[in-house]
Design a protein around this motif. Structure first.
Motif, PDB file in Angstrom:
ATOM      1  N   LYS A  44     -10.386  -4.244  -6.723  1.00  0.00           N
ATOM      2  CA  LYS A  44     -10.376  -5.104  -5.343  1.00  0.00           C
ATOM      3  C   LYS A  44      -9.191  -5.533  -4.839  1.00  0.00           C
ATOM      4  O   LYS A  44      -9.075  -5.234  -3.418  1.00  0.00           O
ATOM      5  N   LEU A  45      -8.432  -5.858  -5.678  1.00  0.00           N
ATOM      6  CA  LEU A  45      -7.004  -6.239  -5.262  1.00  0.00           C
ATOM      7  C   LEU A  45      -6.263  -5.398  -4.629  1.00  0.00           C
ATOM      8  O   LEU A  45      -5.619  -5.353  -3.502  1.00  0.00           O
ATOM      9  N   VAL A  46      -6.219  -4.151  -5.193  1.00  0.00           N
ATOM     10  CA  VAL A  46      -5.643  -3.121  -4.528  1.00  0.00           C
ATOM     11  C   VAL A  46      -6.163  -2.571  -3.395  1.00  0.00           C
ATOM     12  O   VAL A  46      -5.483  -2.302  -2.461  1.00  0.00           O
ATOM     13  N   ASP A  47      -7.302  -2.492  -3.405  1.00  0.00           N
ATOM     14  CA  ASP A  47      -8.070  -2.270  -2.124  1.00  0.00           C
ATOM     15  C   ASP A  47      -7.727  -2.874  -1.080  1.00  0.00           C
ATOM     16  O   ASP A  47      -7.148  -2.637   0.154  1.00  0.00           O
ATOM     17  N   LYS A  48      -7.585  -4.295  -1.132  1.00  0.00           N
ATOM     18  CA  LYS A  48      -7.483  -5.340  -0.175  1.00  0.00           C
ATOM     19  C   LYS A  48      -5.898  -5.180   0.292  1.00  0.00           C
ATOM     20  O   LYS A  48      -5.481  -5.333   1.410  1.00  0.00           O
ATOM     21  N   LEU A  49      -4.888  -4.899  -0.637  1.00  0.00           N
ATOM     22  CA  LEU A  49      -3.448  -4.721  -0.497  1.00  0.00           C
ATOM     23  C   LEU A  49      -3.096  -3.627   0.417  1.00  0.00           C
ATOM     24  O   LEU A  49      -2.432  -3.837   1.194  1.00  0.00           O
ATOM     25  N   LYS A  51      -5.296  -2.283   2.751  1.00  0.00           N
ATOM     26  CA  LYS A  51      -5.845  -2.534   3.944  1.00  0.00           C
ATOM     27  C   LYS A  51      -5.469  -3.723   4.766  1.00  0.00           C
ATOM     28  O   LYS A  51      -5.529  -3.775   5.884  1.00  0.00           O
ATOM     29  N   LEU A  52      -4.675  -4.621   3.978  1.00  0.00           N
ATOM     30  CA  LEU A  52      -4.312  -6.108   4.717  1.00  0.00           C
ATOM     31  C   LEU A  52      -3.293  -5.739   6.010  1.00  0.00           C
ATOM     32  O   LEU A  52      -2.308  -5.246   5.798  1.00  0.00           O
ATOM     33  N   ARG A  53      -4.043  -6.224   6.962  1.00  0.00           N
ATOM     34  CA  ARG A  53      -3.292  -5.940   8.048  1.00  0.00           C
ATOM     35  C   ARG A  53      -2.397  -7.106   8.566  1.00  0.00           C
ATOM     36  O   ARG A  53      -2.728  -8.068   9.277  1.00  0.00           O
ATOM     37  N   VAL A  54      -0.932  -7.067   8.258  1.00  0.00           N
ATOM     38  CA  VAL A  54      -0.132  -8.153   8.363  1.00  0.00           C
ATOM     39  C   VAL A  54       0.955  -7.729   9.140  1.00  0.00           C
ATOM     40  O   VAL A  54       1.981  -8.283   9.331  1.00  0.00           O
ATOM     41  N   PHE A  55       1.198  -6.500   9.492  1.00  0.00           N
ATOM     42  CA  PHE A  55       2.317  -5.776  10.101  1.00  0.00           C
ATOM     43  C   PHE A  55       2.085  -5.695  11.599  1.00  0.00           C
ATOM     44  O   PHE A  55       1.039  -5.190  11.872  1.00  0.00           O
ATOM     45  N   GLN A  67       0.135   0.750   4.617  1.00  0.00           N
ATOM     46  CA  GLN A  67      -0.035   2.060   4.466  1.00  0.00           C
ATOM     47  C   GLN A  67       0.248   2.487   6.012  1.00  0.00           C
ATOM     48  O   GLN A  67       0.947   3.550   6.389  1.00  0.00           O
ATOM     49  N   ASP A  68      -0.313   1.934   6.997  1.00  0.00           N
ATOM     50  CA  ASP A  68       0.080   2.365   8.373  1.00  0.00           C
ATOM     51  C   ASP A  68       1.582   2.230   8.712  1.00  0.00           C
ATOM     52  O   ASP A  68       2.014   3.319   9.340  1.00  0.00           O
ATOM     53  N   PRO A 118       2.459   5.759  -2.025  1.00  0.00           N
ATOM     54  CA  PRO A 118       3.508   6.862  -2.427  1.00  0.00           C
ATOM     55  C   PRO A 118       4.658   5.758  -2.873  1.00  0.00           C
ATOM     56  O   PRO A 118       5.735   6.077  -3.661  1.00  0.00           O
ATOM     57  N   ARG A 119       4.854   4.585  -2.308  1.00  0.00           N
ATOM     58  CA  ARG A 119       5.960   3.593  -2.788  1.00  0.00           C
ATOM     59  C   ARG A 119       5.581   2.370  -3.284  1.00  0.00           C
ATOM     60  O   ARG A 119       5.259   1.476  -2.667  1.00  0.00           O
ATOM     61  N   VAL A 120       5.553   2.442  -4.682  1.00  0.00           N
ATOM     62  CA  VAL A 120       5.339   1.364  -5.386  1.00  0.00           C
ATOM     63  C   VAL A 120       6.293   1.154  -6.483  1.00  0.00           C
ATOM     64  O   VAL A 120       6.825   1.881  -7.175  1.00  0.00           O
ATOM     65  N   ALA A 121       6.825  -0.023  -6.501  1.00  0.00           N
ATOM     66  CA  ALA A 121       7.943  -0.663  -7.540  1.00  0.00           C
ATOM     67  C   ALA A 121       7.450  -1.611  -8.182  1.00  0.00           C
ATOM     68  O   ALA A 121       6.337  -2.265  -7.691  1.00  0.00           O
ATOM     69  N   ALA A 122       7.778  -2.067  -9.348  1.00  0.00           N
ATOM     70  CA  ALA A 122       7.331  -2.938 -10.230  1.00  0.00           C
ATOM     71  C   ALA A 122       8.667  -3.790 -10.936  1.00  0.00           C
ATOM     72  O   ALA A 122       9.560  -3.518 -11.065  1.00  0.00           O
TER      73      ALA A 122
END
Length: 146
Positions: A44-49, A51-55, A67-68, A118-122
């Motif tokens: 659920k967390l990854v799904d939300k991250l 899709k979260l529209r903050v840009f 993603q957009d 495609p772009r995930v860092a940790a």
């Protein structure tokens, strides 16, 4: 699971003198697992991250997701999000998951994010990390996923 999400222009995490994760525009996500959390909350967390529209869109309205905008995700474990400060001056962290569960769920969040973006860092689970960021906005959003 709990998360603190910051929209950033850039962010990086270091362990000692080594940069272990870095992104340009995107989301810095501080993640904390709690004792009753399961893999369902990680999903659920990854799904939300994602899709979260903050840009901002062309009109400047927060209407686009990471993603957009083809932004990055920098995901860092942060057990201190579960701090309880109600009992005095020293926080209690009993609200955070035990280390084994916390590591498992953090690694699951990373795996799911990397499968879908495609772009995930940790950061490094359990390490003493230094996190640098340029918060864009500033936009900072707390999130709890149940």
């Amino acid at each position: 699971m709990m998360a603190l999400i910051q929209r950033v222009r850039r962010a990086r995490v270091q362990v000692g003198a080594e940069t272990v994760g870095e992104i340009g525009q995107g989301l810095l996500v501080l993640v904390c697992a709690q004792p009753a959390d399961t893999e369902a909350q990680a999903v659920k967390l990854v799904d939300k991250l994602l899709k979260l529209r903050v840009f901002g869109d062309d009109a400047g309205k927060m209407n686009r997701s990471v993603q957009d905008v083809q932004g990055g995700l920098l995901i860092v474990s942060q057990f201190t999000l579960a701090a309880d400060t109600s009992g005095g001056n020293r926080p209690s962290f009993t609200g955070a998951a035990p280390a084994d569960l916390g590591r498992h769920l953090y690694e699951r969040v990373l795996q799911l994010a990397r499968e879908r973006h495609p772009r995930v860092a940790a950061g490094v689970f359990g390490a003493d990390m230094q996190v640098e960021l340029v918060n864009d906005g500033p936009v900072t959003i707390p999130m709890t996923v149940v």
